[in-house]
Design a protein around this motif. Structure first.
Motif, short mmCIF file in Angstrom:
data_model
loop_
_atom_site.label_atom_id
_atom_site.label_comp_id
_atom_site.label_asym_id
_atom_site.label_seq_id
_atom_site.Cartn_x
_atom_site.Cartn_y
_atom_site.Cartn_z
N TYR A 89 0.85 -1.26 0.00
CA TYR A 89 0.02 -0.01 0.08
C TYR A 89 0.95 1.22 0.05
CZ TYR A 89 -3.50 -3.44 1.58
OH TYR A 89 -3.97 -4.39 1.71
N PRO A 90 1.49 1.69 -1.17
CA PRO A 90 2.37 2.79 -1.25
C PRO A 90 2.00 3.85 -0.64
CG PRO A 90 1.95 1.73 -3.23
CD PRO A 90 1.22 0.84 -2.41
N ASP A 91 0.46 4.16 -0.99
CA ASP A 91 -0.20 5.42 -0.36
C ASP A 91 0.25 5.79 1.21
OD1 ASP A 91 -1.37 6.03 -2.76
OD2 ASP A 91 -3.09 5.42 -2.33
N LEU A 92 0.61 4.77 1.81
CA LEU A 92 0.98 4.83 3.41
C LEU A 92 2.16 5.54 3.66
CD1 LEU A 92 -0.35 1.21 4.55
CD2 LEU A 92 -1.15 3.48 5.19
N ILE A 93 3.19 5.47 2.44
CA ILE A 93 4.25 6.28 2.69
C ILE A 93 4.32 7.75 2.68
CG2 ILE A 93 6.74 6.31 1.85
CD1 ILE A 93 5.96 3.55 0.58
N GLN A 94 4.83 8.24 3.49
CA GLN A 94 5.00 9.77 3.66
C GLN A 94 6.10 10.38 2.45
OE1 GLN A 94 5.39 12.30 7.13
NE2 GLN A 94 4.97 10.54 8.36
N ARG A 95 5.77 11.29 1.90
CA ARG A 95 6.74 11.85 0.70
C ARG A 95 6.76 13.35 0.91
NH1 ARG A 95 2.72 9.02 -0.53
NH2 ARG A 95 0.90 9.58 -1.72
N PRO A 96 7.77 13.96 0.45
CA PRO A 96 8.75 13.36 -0.51
C PRO A 96 10.06 12.88 0.39
CG PRO A 96 8.90 15.71 -0.57
CD PRO A 96 7.77 15.36 0.08
N ILE A 97 10.46 11.75 -0.06
CA ILE A 97 11.68 11.42 0.14
C ILE A 97 12.75 11.98 -0.63
CG2 ILE A 97 13.23 9.19 0.83
CD1 ILE A 97 10.67 7.95 1.87
N VAL A 98 13.81 12.53 -0.13
CA VAL A 98 14.70 13.10 -1.00
C VAL A 98 16.13 12.23 -0.84
CG1 VAL A 98 16.03 15.05 -1.94
CG2 VAL A 98 13.59 15.01 -1.28
N GLU A 99 16.77 11.98 -1.80
CA GLU A 99 17.96 11.21 -1.80
C GLU A 99 19.08 11.99 -2.65
OE1 GLU A 99 19.02 6.48 -3.30
OE2 GLU A 99 17.32 7.06 -3.47
N LYS A 100 20.45 11.71 -1.79
CA LYS A 100 21.51 12.54 -2.57
C LYS A 100 22.59 11.43 -2.06
CE LYS A 100 24.33 16.63 -3.24
NZ LYS A 100 24.51 17.84 -2.92
N GLY A 101 23.20 11.03 -3.05
CA GLY A 101 24.40 9.96 -2.63
C GLY A 101 23.92 9.07 -1.53
N SER A 102 24.50 8.87 -0.67
CA SER A 102 24.24 7.86 0.45
C SER A 102 23.31 8.50 1.48
CB SER A 102 25.51 7.44 0.80
OG SER A 102 26.02 8.29 1.96
N LYS A 103 22.84 9.49 1.33
CA LYS A 103 21.97 10.21 2.37
C LYS A 103 20.62 10.29 1.77
CE LYS A 103 23.53 13.54 5.26
NZ LYS A 103 23.94 14.77 5.58
N ALA A 104 19.55 10.17 2.66
CA ALA A 104 18.22 10.44 2.48
C ALA A 104 17.45 10.86 3.35
CB ALA A 104 17.49 8.95 1.98
N ILE A 105 16.37 11.92 2.98
CA ILE A 105 15.78 12.66 4.05
C ILE A 105 14.30 12.60 3.76
CG2 ILE A 105 17.37 14.08 4.86
CD1 ILE A 105 15.97 16.31 3.40
N LEU A 106 13.31 12.64 4.67
CA LEU A 106 11.82 12.84 4.50
C LEU A 106 12.05 14.33 4.44
CD1 LEU A 106 8.97 12.05 4.35
CD2 LEU A 106 9.02 11.91 6.78
N ALA A 107 11.49 14.96 3.40
CA ALA A 107 11.40 16.45 3.25
C ALA A 107 10.18 17.03 3.75
CB ALA A 107 11.93 16.68 1.77
N ARG A 108 9.74 16.90 4.80
CA ARG A 108 8.68 17.33 5.33
C ARG A 108 9.09 18.18 6.75
NH1 ARG A 108 3.26 14.41 4.48
NH2 ARG A 108 2.56 15.96 5.55
N PRO A 109 8.84 19.38 6.87
CA PRO A 109 8.27 20.31 6.00
C PRO A 109 9.39 20.56 4.79
CG PRO A 109 9.11 21.36 7.92
CD PRO A 109 9.16 19.97 8.13
N ALA A 110 8.85 21.22 3.87
CA ALA A 110 9.71 21.36 2.47
C ALA A 110 11.04 22.17 2.86
CB ALA A 110 8.92 22.27 1.32
N ASP A 111 11.11 22.88 3.86
CA ASP A 111 12.40 23.48 4.21
C ASP A 111 13.56 22.57 4.58
OD1 ASP A 111 11.06 25.78 3.85
OD2 ASP A 111 10.78 26.37 6.08
N ARG A 112 13.13 21.27 4.88
CA ARG A 112 14.25 20.25 5.33
C ARG A 112 15.12 20.05 4.14
NH1 ARG A 112 13.46 15.10 8.04
NH2 ARG A 112 15.67 15.47 8.39
N ILE A 113 14.41 19.92 2.82
CA ILE A 113 15.40 19.86 1.74
C ILE A 113 16.78 20.37 1.77
CG2 ILE A 113 14.38 21.43 0.00
CD1 ILE A 113 14.03 19.26 -1.80
N LYS A 114 16.76 21.60 2.16
CA LYS A 114 17.96 22.40 2.30
C LYS A 114 19.13 21.61 3.17
CE LYS A 114 15.72 26.69 2.60
NZ LYS A 114 15.12 27.90 3.29
#
Length: 66
Positions: A38-63
């Motif tokens: 049930y992929p609708d259960l997954i919070q998003r967006p999950i942003v990945e860069k190299g070997s790191k990944a974050i849940l970008a919520r709130p959007a400011d976390r993408i920084k």
């Protein structure tokens, strides 16, 4: 991401309530299996860069990863 699978669940989704996930003690593997089914259960967006990944919520976390 070093987050438990339960922290990635979207608890307001109807399927979350239908499956009564709040009431169940599931292992990490079991929770991941539910999210795959049930992929609708997954919070998003999950942003990945190299070997790191974050849940970008709130959007400011993408920084943090850029």
């Amino acid at each position: 991401m070093k987050l438990p699978a339960r922290e990635l669940l979207r608890t307001k989704e109807p399927i979350y309530k239908e499956l009564k996930l709040a009431e169940k003690e599931l292992s990490e593997k079991e929770l991941i299996d539910v999210m795959v089914k049930y992929p609708d259960l997954i919070q998003r967006p999950i942003v990945e860069k190299g070997s790191k990944a974050i849940l970008a919520r709130p959007a400011d976390r993408i920084k943090e990863i850029l």
